[in-house]
Design an enzyme around this catalytic site. Structure first.
Site, mmCIF file in Angstrom:
data_model
loop_
_atom_site.group_PDB
_atom_site.id
_atom_site.type_symbol
_atom_site.label_atom_id
_atom_site.label_comp_id
_atom_site.label_asym_id
_atom_site.label_seq_id
_atom_site.Cartn_x
_atom_site.Cartn_y
_atom_site.Cartn_z
ATOM 1 N N ASP A 112 15.271 63.322 33.764
ATOM 2 C CA ASP A 112 13.920 63.475 34.305
ATOM 3 C C ASP A 112 13.166 64.516 33.489
ATOM 4 O O ASP A 112 13.763 65.422 32.893
ATOM 5 C CB ASP A 112 13.958 63.862 35.783
ATOM 6 C CG ASP A 112 14.723 65.140 36.056
ATOM 7 O OD1 ASP A 112 15.878 65.254 35.593
ATOM 8 O OD2 ASP A 112 14.173 66.049 36.725
ATOM 9 N N ASP A 143 14.294 69.008 26.151
ATOM 10 C CA ASP A 143 14.733 69.302 27.526
ATOM 11 C C ASP A 143 14.725 68.029 28.361
ATOM 12 O O ASP A 143 13.708 67.715 28.954
ATOM 13 C CB ASP A 143 13.813 70.352 28.134
ATOM 14 C CG ASP A 143 14.222 70.785 29.521
ATOM 15 O OD1 ASP A 143 15.335 70.420 29.957
ATOM 16 O OD2 ASP A 143 13.432 71.472 30.183
ATOM 17 N N GLU A 177 16.673 67.138 38.093
ATOM 18 C CA GLU A 177 16.991 68.512 37.684
ATOM 19 C C GLU A 177 15.738 69.372 37.648
ATOM 20 O O GLU A 177 15.776 70.552 37.992
ATOM 21 C CB GLU A 177 17.674 68.514 36.319
ATOM 22 C CG GLU A 177 18.223 69.869 35.889
ATOM 23 C CD GLU A 177 17.188 70.772 35.212
ATOM 24 O OE1 GLU A 177 17.481 71.973 35.039
ATOM 25 O OE2 GLU A 177 16.091 70.288 34.847
#
Length: 205
Positions: A112, A143, A177
């Protein structure tokens, strides 16, 4: 079972280095595929379907399931939410060993991403996965879709070099997350635990 450290000789290390180098193009291609998914909260289904396929192609045992928030609500680390899972799965790929020799390892990463923000702030479109001067530009490239692509391809490199993990290896591709951590928590209650867990976030820690 032994937990003694293993020293790899120079020839083995050279074989592993060569196997990593041989997978560079495929690794970059997978990362680009992942970045092209707008996997913001609520939109993770497509990227997780791709991860399930990638784990299956790698020969791993694949498990995909939707988070059961009711089963998490009384656990430490649970974050209350005001949305439904809506078929946005966690995906796990497992390398199983009949007679483990050593400690088990979890490699955990999330797919995500946070919203891209103003388009004008981007050098390239946020989901284009443009590579320029050896750097990929795109929301989630660092990320942490790069970490997810890297740990899968680390496993593939080990196999390509003619080796395989001597104990259980669990690759976890999780959701939520960026907002809750409930994806990783759901892996725990589904029984995916190990002796060691590595999370390849790009934090410099």
């Amino acid at each position: 079972m032994t937990n003694d450290p293993v020293t790899l000789d120079d020839a083995v290390l050279a074989d592993l280095d060569a196997a990593v180098d041989a997978g560079r193009e495929a690794r970059t291609d997978l990362l680009a595929e992942l970045v092209r998914f707008d996997s913001t909260l609520g939109n993770e289904t497509g990227v997780q379907a791709r991860m399930a396929d990638a784990f299956e192609d790698a020969g791993l045992d694949v498990d995909a399931w939707t988070i059961d928030y009711a089963a998490l609500k009384d656990l430490p680390g649970y974050s209350p939410v005001d949305w439904d899972a809506n078929e946005r799965p966690n995906v796990v790929g497992v390398h199983r060993v009949d007679r483990p020799a050593g400690r088990s390892l979890i490699l955990n990463g999330h797919v995500d991403v946070v919203p891209a923000g103003p388009a004008g702030a981007w050098t390239h479109p946020p989901y284009a996965a443009v590579v320029e001067d050896g750097r990929m530009y795109g929301r989630g490239a660092g990320d942490m879709k790069s970490g997810v692509a890297a740990f899968l391809h680390a496993y593939l490199a080990i196999r390509r070099a003619g080796f395989e993990p001597a104990s259980e290896l669990i690759l976890q591709s999780v959701i939520e997350e960026e907002c809750t951590g409930n994806g990783a928590l759901s892996c725990l209650i589904r029984g995916y635990t190990g002796d060691i867990c590595v999370i390849p976030e790009p934090t410099g820690e």
